[in-house]
Scaffold this motif. Structure first.
Motif, PDB file in Angstrom:
ATOM      1  N   PRO A  41      -7.327 -56.351 -62.020  1.00  0.00           N
ATOM      2  CA  PRO A  41      -5.906 -55.585 -61.780  1.00  0.00           C
ATOM      3  C   PRO A  41      -6.925 -55.029 -60.152  1.00  0.00           C
ATOM      4  CG  PRO A  41      -6.263 -54.289 -63.761  1.00  0.00           C
ATOM      5  CD  PRO A  41      -7.686 -55.556 -63.608  1.00  0.00           C
ATOM      6  N   ARG A  42      -6.088 -55.313 -59.702  1.00  0.00           N
ATOM      7  CA  ARG A  42      -6.345 -54.561 -58.144  1.00  0.00           C
ATOM      8  C   ARG A  42      -4.775 -53.995 -57.954  1.00  0.00           C
ATOM      9  NH1 ARG A  42     -10.126 -54.780 -59.778  1.00  0.00           N
ATOM     10  NH2 ARG A  42     -11.638 -55.197 -58.892  1.00  0.00           N
ATOM     11  N   TRP A  43      -4.759 -52.718 -56.968  1.00  0.00           N
ATOM     12  CA  TRP A  43      -3.227 -52.251 -56.402  1.00  0.00           C
ATOM     13  C   TRP A  43      -3.148 -52.082 -54.960  1.00  0.00           C
ATOM     14  CZ3 TRP A  43      -2.900 -47.925 -53.088  1.00  0.00           C
ATOM     15  CH2 TRP A  43      -1.327 -47.625 -52.548  1.00  0.00           C
ATOM     16  N   LYS A  44      -2.730 -52.730 -54.346  1.00  0.00           N
ATOM     17  CA  LYS A  44      -2.794 -53.554 -52.483  1.00  0.00           C
ATOM     18  C   LYS A  44      -4.404 -54.181 -52.355  1.00  0.00           C
ATOM     19  CE  LYS A  44       1.047 -50.517 -51.177  1.00  0.00           C
ATOM     20  NZ  LYS A  44       1.302 -49.476 -49.837  1.00  0.00           N
ATOM     21  N   GLY A  45      -5.061 -54.788 -53.449  1.00  0.00           N
ATOM     22  CA  GLY A  45      -6.569 -55.418 -53.604  1.00  0.00           C
ATOM     23  C   GLY A  45      -7.457 -54.822 -53.547  1.00  0.00           C
ATOM     24  N   ASN A  46      -7.059 -53.042 -53.919  1.00  0.00           N
ATOM     25  CA  ASN A  46      -8.048 -51.587 -54.269  1.00  0.00           C
ATOM     26  C   ASN A  46      -8.033 -51.814 -55.544  1.00  0.00           C
ATOM     27  OD1 ASN A  46      -8.305 -50.193 -51.422  1.00  0.00           O
ATOM     28  ND2 ASN A  46      -6.241 -50.674 -51.843  1.00  0.00           N
ATOM     29  N   ALA A  47      -9.410 -51.890 -56.260  1.00  0.00           N
ATOM     30  CA  ALA A  47      -9.618 -51.579 -57.301  1.00  0.00           C
ATOM     31  C   ALA A  47      -9.535 -49.709 -57.816  1.00  0.00           C
ATOM     32  CB  ALA A  47     -10.896 -51.012 -57.870  1.00  0.00           C
ATOM     33  N   MET A  48      -8.722 -49.658 -58.926  1.00  0.00           N
ATOM     34  CA  MET A  48      -8.654 -48.193 -58.621  1.00  0.00           C
ATOM     35  C   MET A  48      -8.849 -47.556 -60.202  1.00  0.00           C
ATOM     36  SD  MET A  48      -6.274 -47.710 -56.284  1.00  0.00           S
ATOM     37  CE  MET A  48      -5.600 -45.973 -56.569  1.00  0.00           C
ATOM     38  N   GLU A  49      -9.069 -46.589 -60.389  1.00  0.00           N
ATOM     39  CA  GLU A  49      -9.486 -45.608 -61.432  1.00  0.00           C
ATOM     40  C   GLU A  49      -8.140 -45.383 -62.051  1.00  0.00           C
ATOM     41  OE1 GLU A  49     -11.615 -41.458 -63.306  1.00  0.00           O
ATOM     42  OE2 GLU A  49     -12.938 -42.861 -61.428  1.00  0.00           O
ATOM     43  N   VAL A  50      -7.603 -45.208 -63.258  1.00  0.00           N
ATOM     44  CA  VAL A  50      -6.135 -45.086 -63.814  1.00  0.00           C
ATOM     45  C   VAL A  50      -7.117 -43.317 -64.753  1.00  0.00           C
ATOM     46  CG1 VAL A  50      -5.302 -46.896 -63.561  1.00  0.00           C
ATOM     47  CG2 VAL A  50      -6.196 -46.767 -65.535  1.00  0.00           C
ATOM     48  N   GLY A  51      -5.961 -42.484 -65.562  1.00  0.00           N
ATOM     49  CA  GLY A  51      -6.829 -41.687 -67.207  1.00  0.00           C
ATOM     50  C   GLY A  51      -6.324 -40.307 -66.186  1.00  0.00           C
ATOM     51  N   PRO A  52      -6.966 -39.303 -66.931  1.00  0.00           N
ATOM     52  CA  PRO A  52      -6.900 -37.631 -67.169  1.00  0.00           C
ATOM     53  C   PRO A  52      -7.573 -37.261 -65.764  1.00  0.00           C
ATOM     54  CG  PRO A  52      -7.908 -38.494 -68.821  1.00  0.00           C
ATOM     55  CD  PRO A  52      -7.441 -39.856 -68.304  1.00  0.00           C
TER      56      PRO A  52
END
Length: 574
Positions: A376-387
């Motif tokens: 998955p990408r957000w607006k083409g960006n790799a993202m970290e999710v979590g605390p």
């Protein structure tokens, strides 16, 4: 010249994860994250009643149980424009908070602490000095010399018998362990205490949801009734018990978890510069205080941060196709229009096409598909999710409650804000938000009691429960902040049945393979430049990967149309 090492399976996680890392001059030069299991609940849901989806998706995971069911009912309520009563929202919030309190404590002690605490070294501790140290950092009553001596004797018997039991197969004595023997003994003692405590806090889920794991939910509210004098409902006695469980949990977090976290972190400050990774963080937001649709009321604010720039937080809209897309360039899936284009989950597809080698195999061919996880990408960006993402967004949004706990932790550890972007920061953020959640739970509990005293006992809105009242087609998206990060479900309803259902789970964001442009995802990026002292005992890899608390979802059997096994995926770990 680099050497590739393989860690498979990564243990002390939910599900099956493989990490391949190229080591050069004692550091990781490149890394590859491979999810070696497949879920396909999306296909199972097609053609079913949307009101039943929560019961199926709740079985995705047995660790963070209930969060998928919560997300699912929100998804259907969004599609059908249902607003639930305030009491139902409060009960959902209380179940959410108890989940966090349980999940984060279990993660710290039982899934992650052994990356920092050397169990065998605890045998060298002086129980008297251990007691003095424990009493200097906390008022927790179980801290006498005799208590720690008894714990020590129990472990000595394990070691003498040659059977470490639950502590077997650790990298004990590894040069990366830095704690004094007394801190190791405190960590070990509280590991055992947490095993006992964790079975109590989950009772909140059972009281409101009827059982745990996989408590009951309901589209339109909650499937429990408030009746103060009825033994079969949520009566005064049960409500008082919930209040006591939440208070006990808050005390354990504040007097055991947080002091241990800070004590251990003080010896590993160098890890405040290791494992930072992407520097991009994504949060959907959760814990509504004025209805789920009012995102401004969330205790966990939504937003995105790019390139570690906490001076700017971007808004997030899960309905826009250009914001969230899933790619399969390096995943064992096919899309009908080819592998290059990303799909928004409302148009998502889940057709497996395994092209990898037959197991067992030495190495994956990481020049092509190498994972069952999509990208998955957000607006083409790799993202970290979590605390860490949640704490950073709350801090960057200027929320005083987040700023208070973060600034205090930075001062106590004497580290800069930049130390948050790290393996240590990720681990610390989990504890800090757990403390906040335990405080918020008290607020939600008090609000629920006040509503009941004022005569409001409503728990469900049933006006749209009849499918005859639904539109012919409907789209919905529901989200939550699972303990491990941003979680969302997307649903397409046609003629009252599920036409398509897609889940993008937190570990999909964090553990996914790189995209078609070669951009690494969170796990892979965080491992770059991580030092590895002993290639045969890659403790440092476990530290960074465990700091994310991977959840690959539960094992899956794949059947053909005749009900025969096509394959059975299983891994034996420690």
């Amino acid at each position: 010249m680099s050497t590739r090492i393989v860690v498979d399976p990564i243990t002390r996680i939910e599900g099956h994860l493989r990490i391949e890392a190229d080591i050069e001059n004692g550091k990781i030069k490149d890394a590859f994250s491979s999810g070696t299991m497949v879920r396909l609940l999306e296909e199972i849901l097609k053609g079913r009643d949307p009101k039943d989806a929560w019961a199926f998706v709740g079985r995705v995971c047995g660790v963070c149980t209930s969060i998928h069911s919560l997300t699912s009912v929100r998804t259907v309520e969004d599609a059908l424009d249902i607003t639930i009563p305030p009491n139902a929202e409060l009960v959902r919030n209380l179940m959410f908070c108890s989940l966090y309190m349980h999940d984060h404590v279990v993660h710290f002690y039982h899934l992650h602490a052994m990356d920092w605490v050397d169990v065998v070294a605890a045998l060298k501790a002086d129980p008297k000095k251990t007691s003095e140290l424990a009493q200097s950092i906390s008022k927790w009553p179980k801290s006498s010399p005799g208590y720690f001596s008894d714990i020590q004797e129990r472990i000595k018997k394990f070691v003498a018998s040659g059977q470490l039991g639950i502590f077997a197969n650790g990298y004990w004595g590894h040069p990366a362990y830095k704690l004094p023997a007394e801190v190791n003994l405190i960590g070990l003692a509280h590991y055992l205490e947490a095993l006992e405590w964790q079975k109590e806090i989950v009772k909140v889920q059972a009281i409101f949801g009827g059982k745990n794991p996989h408590p009951n939910f309901l589209v339109g509210g909650m499937a429990c009734s408030i009746s103060l004098d009825d033994v079969s409902g949520i009566n005064a006695e049960r409500l008082a018990y919930v209040g006591q469980l939440l208070q006990d949990g808050k005390e354990f977090i504040e007097q055991v978890y947080i002091p241990d976290l800070m004590a251990i972190a003080s010896f590993y400050k160098d890890w405040g510069a290791i494992g930072g990774g992407l520097g991009n963080y994504l949060v959907y937001g959760d814990l509504p205080t004025n209805g789920y649709r009012d995102q401004s009321s969330y205790k966990f604010p939504a937003g995105a941060i790019l390139n570690k720039d906490i001076s700017k937080v971007y808004d997030v809209d899960l309905r826009k196709e250009e914001e969230v897309q899933e790619f399969i360039t390096n995943s064992w899936y096919d899309y009908k229009d080819g592998k290059k284009k990303g799909l928004h989950p409302w148009k998502g597809e889940s057709k497996v096409n395994y092209t990898g080698p037959k197991p067992p195999f030495a190495n994956l061919d990481t020049s092509k598909e190498y994972s069952y996880i999509k990208t998955p990408r957000w607006k083409g960006n790799a993202m970290e999710v979590g605390p860490l993402a949640r704490v950073l967004v709350g801090y960057a949004r200027g929320r005083e409650d987040f700023k208070a706990v973060v600034d205090k932790a930075l001062i106590d550890l004497n580290v800069p804000v930049a130390a948050l972007f790290s393996t240590l920061g990720r681990t610390a953020a989990r504890g800090l938000e757990c403390m906040l959640v335990s405080q918020w739970a008290q607020e939600f509990y008090d609000q629920l009691i006040a509503n009941i005293k004022n005569g409001d006992t409503r728990m469900a809105e049933m006006s749209k429960f009849d499918p005859a009242t639904w539109p012919k087609t409907a789209l919905g998206v529901g989200h939550a902040e699972a303990p491990r990060g941003a979680l969302a479900h997307w649903i397409n309803i046609e003629d009252t049945k599920i036409a398509n259902y897609q889940l993008v789970v937190p570990t999909t964001w964090n553990a996914s393979p790189r995209d078609g442009n070669g951009k690494l995802s969170a796990y892979e990026a965080a491992l770059i430049d991580t030092p590895v002292a002993d290639e045969k005992q890659p403790l440092e890899i476990l530290r960074t990967i465990h700091s994310f608390d991977p959840c690959m979802a539960c094992s899956v059997h794949i059947y053909d149309e005749d009900g025969k096994h096509i394959s059975r995926i299983s891994v034996v770990g420690d």
